[in-house]
Structures are given as C-alpha cells and as structure tokens.
Write a protein that holds these residues in place. Structure first.
Motif, PDB file in Angstrom:
ATOM      1  N   THR A  44     -22.035 -12.171 -67.909  1.00  0.00           N
ATOM      2  CA  THR A  44     -23.208 -11.241 -67.333  1.00  0.00           C
ATOM      3  C   THR A  44     -23.401 -10.176 -68.500  1.00  0.00           C
ATOM      4  N   PRO A  45     -24.768  -9.888 -68.539  1.00  0.00           N
ATOM      5  CA  PRO A  45     -25.120  -8.709 -69.476  1.00  0.00           C
ATOM      6  C   PRO A  45     -24.285  -7.695 -69.193  1.00  0.00           C
ATOM      7  N   PRO A  46     -23.878  -6.901 -70.348  1.00  0.00           N
ATOM      8  CA  PRO A  46     -22.944  -5.677 -70.086  1.00  0.00           C
ATOM      9  C   PRO A  46     -23.689  -4.438 -69.647  1.00  0.00           C
ATOM     10  N   GLU A  47     -25.269  -4.469 -69.742  1.00  0.00           N
ATOM     11  CA  GLU A  47     -25.750  -3.426 -69.001  1.00  0.00           C
ATOM     12  C   GLU A  47     -25.887  -3.638 -67.548  1.00  0.00           C
ATOM     13  N   ALA A  48     -25.559  -4.566 -66.998  1.00  0.00           N
ATOM     14  CA  ALA A  48     -26.138  -5.234 -65.680  1.00  0.00           C
ATOM     15  C   ALA A  48     -25.372  -4.193 -64.730  1.00  0.00           C
ATOM     16  N   THR A  49     -24.159  -3.974 -65.112  1.00  0.00           N
ATOM     17  CA  THR A  49     -23.191  -3.049 -64.049  1.00  0.00           C
ATOM     18  C   THR A  49     -22.512  -1.902 -64.824  1.00  0.00           C
ATOM     19  N   ALA A  50     -21.747  -1.004 -64.179  1.00  0.00           N
ATOM     20  CA  ALA A  50     -21.073   0.143 -64.933  1.00  0.00           C
ATOM     21  C   ALA A  50     -19.885  -0.481 -65.411  1.00  0.00           C
ATOM     22  N   PHE A  51     -19.273  -1.914 -64.777  1.00  0.00           N
ATOM     23  CA  PHE A  51     -18.049  -2.286 -65.355  1.00  0.00           C
ATOM     24  C   PHE A  51     -18.524  -2.585 -66.825  1.00  0.00           C
ATOM     25  N   ALA A  52     -17.417  -1.849 -67.976  1.00  0.00           N
ATOM     26  CA  ALA A  52     -17.761  -1.978 -69.472  1.00  0.00           C
ATOM     27  C   ALA A  52     -16.884  -2.796 -70.092  1.00  0.00           C
ATOM     28  N   HIS A  53     -16.263  -3.554 -69.668  1.00  0.00           N
ATOM     29  CA  HIS A  53     -15.298  -4.657 -70.634  1.00  0.00           C
ATOM     30  C   HIS A  53     -15.514  -6.070 -70.586  1.00  0.00           C
ATOM     31  N   ARG A  54     -16.779  -6.300 -70.593  1.00  0.00           N
ATOM     32  CA  ARG A  54     -17.197  -7.876 -70.279  1.00  0.00           C
ATOM     33  C   ARG A  54     -16.853  -8.638 -71.880  1.00  0.00           C
ATOM     34  N   ASP A  55     -16.669  -7.889 -72.897  1.00  0.00           N
ATOM     35  CA  ASP A  55     -16.608  -8.647 -74.080  1.00  0.00           C
ATOM     36  C   ASP A  55     -15.075  -8.586 -74.611  1.00  0.00           C
ATOM     37  N   ARG A  56     -14.271  -8.266 -73.591  1.00  0.00           N
ATOM     38  CA  ARG A  56     -12.658  -8.625 -73.978  1.00  0.00           C
ATOM     39  C   ARG A  56     -11.996  -9.707 -73.076  1.00  0.00           C
ATOM     40  N   ASP A  57     -11.110 -10.266 -73.902  1.00  0.00           N
ATOM     41  CA  ASP A  57     -10.493 -11.418 -73.520  1.00  0.00           C
ATOM     42  C   ASP A  57      -9.586 -11.154 -72.299  1.00  0.00           C
ATOM     43  N   VAL A  58      -8.796 -10.238 -72.135  1.00  0.00           N
ATOM     44  CA  VAL A  58      -7.696 -10.178 -71.487  1.00  0.00           C
ATOM     45  C   VAL A  58      -7.535  -8.724 -70.935  1.00  0.00           C
ATOM     46  N   MET A  59      -7.454  -8.672 -69.719  1.00  0.00           N
ATOM     47  CA  MET A  59      -6.918  -7.339 -69.155  1.00  0.00           C
ATOM     48  C   MET A  59      -5.286  -7.294 -68.956  1.00  0.00           C
ATOM     49  N   VAL A  60      -4.877  -6.161 -69.442  1.00  0.00           N
ATOM     50  CA  VAL A  60      -3.496  -6.115 -69.165  1.00  0.00           C
ATOM     51  C   VAL A  60      -3.026  -4.896 -68.472  1.00  0.00           C
ATOM     52  N   THR A  61      -2.171  -5.069 -67.410  1.00  0.00           N
ATOM     53  CA  THR A  61      -1.357  -3.736 -66.745  1.00  0.00           C
ATOM     54  C   THR A  61       0.015  -3.723 -66.612  1.00  0.00           C
ATOM     55  N   VAL A  62       0.328  -2.557 -67.391  1.00  0.00           N
ATOM     56  CA  VAL A  62       1.922  -2.460 -67.357  1.00  0.00           C
ATOM     57  C   VAL A  62       2.184  -1.736 -66.117  1.00  0.00           C
ATOM     58  N   SER A  63       3.339  -2.161 -65.178  1.00  0.00           N
ATOM     59  CA  SER A  63       3.584  -1.367 -63.983  1.00  0.00           C
ATOM     60  C   SER A  63       4.974  -1.206 -63.759  1.00  0.00           C
ATOM     61  N   ALA A  64       5.132   0.081 -63.156  1.00  0.00           N
ATOM     62  CA  ALA A  64       6.649  -0.002 -62.380  1.00  0.00           C
ATOM     63  C   ALA A  64       6.366   0.598 -61.090  1.00  0.00           C
ATOM     64  N   LEU A  65       7.302   0.276 -60.257  1.00  0.00           N
ATOM     65  CA  LEU A  65       7.481   0.697 -58.930  1.00  0.00           C
ATOM     66  C   LEU A  65       8.863   1.573 -58.605  1.00  0.00           C
ATOM     67  N   VAL A  66       9.092   2.550 -58.045  1.00  0.00           N
ATOM     68  CA  VAL A  66      10.223   3.174 -57.762  1.00  0.00           C
ATOM     69  C   VAL A  66      10.239   3.579 -56.397  1.00  0.00           C
ATOM     70  N   GLN A  67      11.147   3.700 -55.876  1.00  0.00           N
ATOM     71  CA  GLN A  67      11.395   3.971 -54.422  1.00  0.00           C
ATOM     72  C   GLN A  67      11.928   5.605 -54.053  1.00  0.00           C
ATOM     73  N   ASP A  68      11.892   6.195 -55.193  1.00  0.00           N
ATOM     74  CA  ASP A  68      12.351   7.787 -55.009  1.00  0.00           C
ATOM     75  C   ASP A  68      11.300   8.178 -55.845  1.00  0.00           C
ATOM     76  N   SER A  69      10.715   9.691 -55.430  1.00  0.00           N
ATOM     77  CA  SER A  69       9.629  10.211 -56.307  1.00  0.00           C
ATOM     78  C   SER A  69      10.485  10.845 -57.413  1.00  0.00           C
ATOM     79  N   THR A  70      11.633  11.054 -57.262  1.00  0.00           N
ATOM     80  CA  THR A  70      12.455  11.860 -58.768  1.00  0.00           C
ATOM     81  C   THR A  70      12.540  10.822 -59.736  1.00  0.00           C
TER      82      THR A  70
END
Ligand SMILES: Cc1cc2nc3c(=O)[nH]c(=O)nc-3n(C[C@H](O)[C@H](O)[C@H](O)COP(=O)(O)OP(=O)(O)OC[C@H]3O[C@@H](n4cnc5c(N)ncnc54)[C@H](O)[C@@H]3O)c2cc1C
Length: 454
Positions: free
Chosen positions: A355-381
């Motif tokens: 999809t052409p990069p200018e078609a939408t405001a999503f700006a990462h079309r030339d990248r191969d992989v999206m990575v997310t690093v996440s943690a979930l905790v039960q207590d706000s502290t």
C-alpha cells in the motif's frame, strides 16, 4: 448551545456521574486504571446523542474521551476529568455481501462484526482478538490475522461517519473531506467521535490457524519470523516470547518456562494450507500443535479475559529482519522479568508493504517487523518496576523511535511524534482544521500547530 442539563434531559439515566449507581460498571474496562475518574459517562444510542454530548461537554468546558471496546493499553478511554462518550450501544452491523461492504457502528466489537460477516463467508481483518472495539483498532491501524493478505484495517476503511468538535456530523471518504479521511486512518481518535465505519469485505470462508508452541532459541525466533516474511501473503502470524503462564491451553509442564508461541492464520486457498504452514512447522519440534481449520471469527476468540484487570506497560517499535542477537537479548531480559512479560513480534510485508505510504496516516509500511515489549502487573505499586523492565528490555533488543499507537502505554509527546514519521505535520494540519481547541485529547494526542497541548 447544548448544556449539560439539556444532555441529561435527552439521555436521562444514561448520563452517569461518579456517585451514580452503575458508574463503576460503566467505567470497567479491560485494564486497571489509577487516577481521577471521569467527570461523567454518557451512554449514547445515536449519532444525535453523540453530537449533543460533544456540545454539552464544550459548553461545560470539559474535554471529551471516547470509549468503545475499552481495550486501550494507554487507558485513554478512562478519561480522567472528562466527559466519556461511551459508544458501545452504537452496535449495529450491516453486511452487504453483494457489494462486499460491511458497516459497523462506532461501538461494535471486532468479534461481533466478524461473526456477522462470517455468516456470508466474508471478513474484514482487525487484530487477533474479537473483544477489541472496531473504533480503536481501526483508527489506530489494525495489524492482525489477515493483514498480509488484505492490508491493515485502515486500508479497508471505505468511509466514516464522524461527529466533530463543534457537534456537526460529516461522512468522509476518498472524495468527501479526503484530508480528514486520510488522517482518521491511523491518526486514532484525534479528530472526533466516529459513529460508523464502512469496510471492504474479503471472501474468507475458512482459515487454517491456531497455535504452535516451541522451546525458544534465538535461531528459532529468527526462523519463525523469516518463515512468515517469506510466506505467501495468505499467511499472517505473530510470534510471542514469554514465560508460559498457567493457562489451560498450555500443558502444565510448560508453565513457568520460557516458551515461543506462534499464532498463525492461513487465509489463502484451503488446499494450500499444508504447504503454506510447512516452513513454520519446520523450525523445530512443536511442544504443542493446535492448528486447525476454523471459521475466521473462531480464530478471534483468544484467551478468556482475566476477571481481575491488570495494569499494562508497553513499548513498541519496528525493525528490519531479525538476527540472533535480538533473540539472545530478549531471552536474557525475560529471565529477569519476575512478572508477566512478553515480546510480541508481528512480521509485516505482503499487502501492508504494497500500500503506498501516503495512502493513510499509518507510517510504518516499509518495516519488516513490529515488536511490542509488554508487562502486566496486578498491583499499581508494581507499575514503576514493570516500566523499568519494559524500558530496559526494549533497549536491550534495540527498539527505539517509532512505535505503533495501538500498542503504546504511557507515551510521552515525543513518543507520539515518533509514531508518525513523515506524516506528523500533515496530521497536525488536519487537527487544526477539525479540532483546533483539542477537544479530543484523550488519545495519542496530535496537537494542532500553536494550539493547546493535550
Ligand atoms: C487483548 C488485546 C489484543 C489486541 N490485539 C491487537 C491486534 O491484534 N492488532 C492491533 O492492531 N491492535 C490490537 N490491540 C490494541 C487495540 O487495537 C487498541 O488497544 C485499541 O485502542 C482498542 O480499541 P477499543 O475501542 O477496544 O478501546 P477503547 O479503550 O474503547 O478506545 C481506545 C481509544 O480509541 C479511540 N476510539 C475508540 N473508538 C472510537 C470511536 N468510535 N471514535 C473515536 N475514537 C475512538 C479513542 O481515542 C479511545 O480512547 C489489542 C489490545 C488488547 C487489549
């Protein structure tokens, strides 16, 4: 002018202030939240009520937050001190199987839409789970099980109905208000309350997919990601590295051990499924193999929502193809986490990259992989400790700069700017044209040039 009293007359007991019965239930969401409650929640049932709510908020000097599926990792729909417009009752779905167009109200979940479309053997791709709101996932991008075949969710939006900051209602598409239509597709909730979306539908009777679990290694991580990147577009998958939680779909002997879970979906011709999935299977002896033929909506079921919401901490970024150093660093980081933590990798390419990069405001079309690093905790502290771990683990694997807005929590203005490489100025111009007062600021906020900060 519509005042708060006018709004109350219009919606009666669907306007809930913090002392109202039902307020706790109305503000309950996927994740735990700290901080001030919203000033009020209004459970709207029509576009007219949305417009009245926006006008009433403005006359009361309140910012507006929008709540759809309630899955924001950034907790934006909590709207501390704001009027939260809860659009969940805008839940109509209409499928036009002849024209291959689906219409969803702004509060529909991905699962409800997909089940309705699935009855016709059709689908629009959202993410990997049905409980997210179409509003949030679609406006931020939408990376999921059909993305390499059909593009991101934003690539399949054909039009949107939106209530603007002055309470007026527009229908936008490629011809009408193309600037706003462009910005909505990736710019999130910055521009107004979306009360309806139409999507392109694709023939998707059955898919072959599910889960493969492997003992993780750096080489195997590279091989899994490459297997997807090199596959035909009909294969989309996500690759997760985590310490196996005690969930019923994982055998007890894996619980507490590092594991690599590949969630895959083949949406090409059913007779090609074996061949398409073979390279993924070949990366090692699976510890668990749960691949099967499903209706597409079945694949969006996901694990059950935990009864006790946790606090999420996330960082995202994009990379080229991985090398083994990535996996070495990720596995070292996981060993130090001491809490529920994960690396989620989404190989992109296919229709996303075409999809052409200018078609939408999503700006990462030339990248191969999206990575997310996440943690979930039960207590706000425990959130600061989780944040430290996520920051350190992100550094360790080399994540920096641009992230994906739908997977960001606690983002700074710099993080938001970095999420829109090359398109931020254009987004800010659209913001200035449609929401110069930044009424809609409970989002990854694009501030108007010279306007108030979010
Ligand atoms: C378990 C889980 C799995 C996920 N999987 C994926 C995935 O596979 N792929 C992916 O791309 N994302 C995924 N996400 C991220 C998800 O897309 C975002 O969290 C998204 O914001 C959720 O939208 P929502 O409507 O459910 O959330 P909400 O909290 O209701 O909304 C989030 C924000 O979106 C905006 N918004 C929502 N609806 C509207 C509307 N009608 N009009 C205007 N603005 C609106 C508002 O700014 C709002 O604050 C996942 C999230 C979770 C929790």
């Amino acid at each position: 002018m519509t005042t708060f009293a006018d709004l109350e007359r219009l919606v009666a007991d669907r306007l809930l202030r913090p002392d109202a019965t039902g307020f706790a239930e109305a503000t309950f969401a996927q994740f735990a939240r700290t901080g001030d409650p919203p000033a009020a929640v209004v459970r709207v049932r029509s576009t007219t009520e949305v417009a009245a709510a926006v006008r009433a908020a403005r006359s009361a000097g309140l910012p507006v937050a929008v709540r759809s599926g309630g899955h924001s990792y950034a907790l934006h729909s909590a709207g501390p001190g704001a009027l939260v417009i809860d659009v969940r009752a805008l839940d109509s779905v209409a499928i036009d199987a002849d024209r291959l167009v689906g219409r969803a109200g702004g509060g529909v979940t991905a699962g409800a839409y997909s089940r309705a479309a699935g009855k016709h053997g059709l689908a629009t791709g959202f993410g990997d789970i049905g409980t997210v709101g179409v509003g949030g996932v679609a406006l931020g991008g939408g990376i999921g099980f059909l993305s390499r075949r059909d593009g991101l969710t934003v690539d399949n939006i054909q039009s949107a109905e939106i209530v603007l900051a002055d309470g007026s209602v527009l229908t936008v598409d490629a011809r009408e208000h193309p600037d706003l239509f462009w910005a909505l597709r990736g710019g999130g909730g910055n521009f107004g309350v979306v009360t309806g979306l139409t999507f392109r539908l694709h023939r998707t009777a059955v898919v072959t997919g599910g889960m493969l679990a492997f003992a993780p290694s750096p080489a195997r991580l590279v091989a899994a990601v490459d297997a997807v990147l090199d596959a035909p577009d009909g294969l989309s998958a996500m690759v997760n590295l985590l310490v196996a939680p005690p969930l019923p779909f994982l055998p007890p002997e894996l619980h507490g051990r590092p594991v690599m879970l590949v969630l895959a979906c083949w949406s090409g011709a059913p007779q090609d499924a074996e061949d398409a999935l073979a390279p993924l299977r070949a990366i090692g002896q699976p510890l668990v193999e749960a691949l099967d033929t499903h209706s597409y909506p079945d694949l969006l079921r996901g694990p059950p929502t935990p009864p006790q919401p946790a606090y999420p901490v996330m960082r995202t970024g994009f990379t080229g193809r991985l090398d083994e150093r990535f996996g070495e660093a990720a596995l070292r980081s996981l060993a130090t986490a001491g809490m529920f933590a994960a690396f989620n990798l989404r190989p992109l390419g296919g229709a996303i990259g075409r999809t052409p990069p200018e078609a939408t405001a999503f700006a990462h079309r030339d990248r191969d992989v999206m990575v997310t690093v996440s943690a979930l905790v039960q207590d706000s502290t425990a959130v600061p400790t989780a944040q430290d771990w996520v920051d350190e683990a992100s550094r360790a694997v080399g994540l920096s700069g641009a992230g994906y807005v739908n997977f960001m929590s606690g983002a700074t203005p710099e993080d938001v700017a970095a999420a829109y490489p090359g398109v931020l100025d254009r987004l800010r111009e659209v913001k200035a044209a449609y929401d110069p007062g930044n009424v809609f600021r409970f989002n990854h906020n694009v501030t108007p040039p010279g306007g108030p900060a979010g």
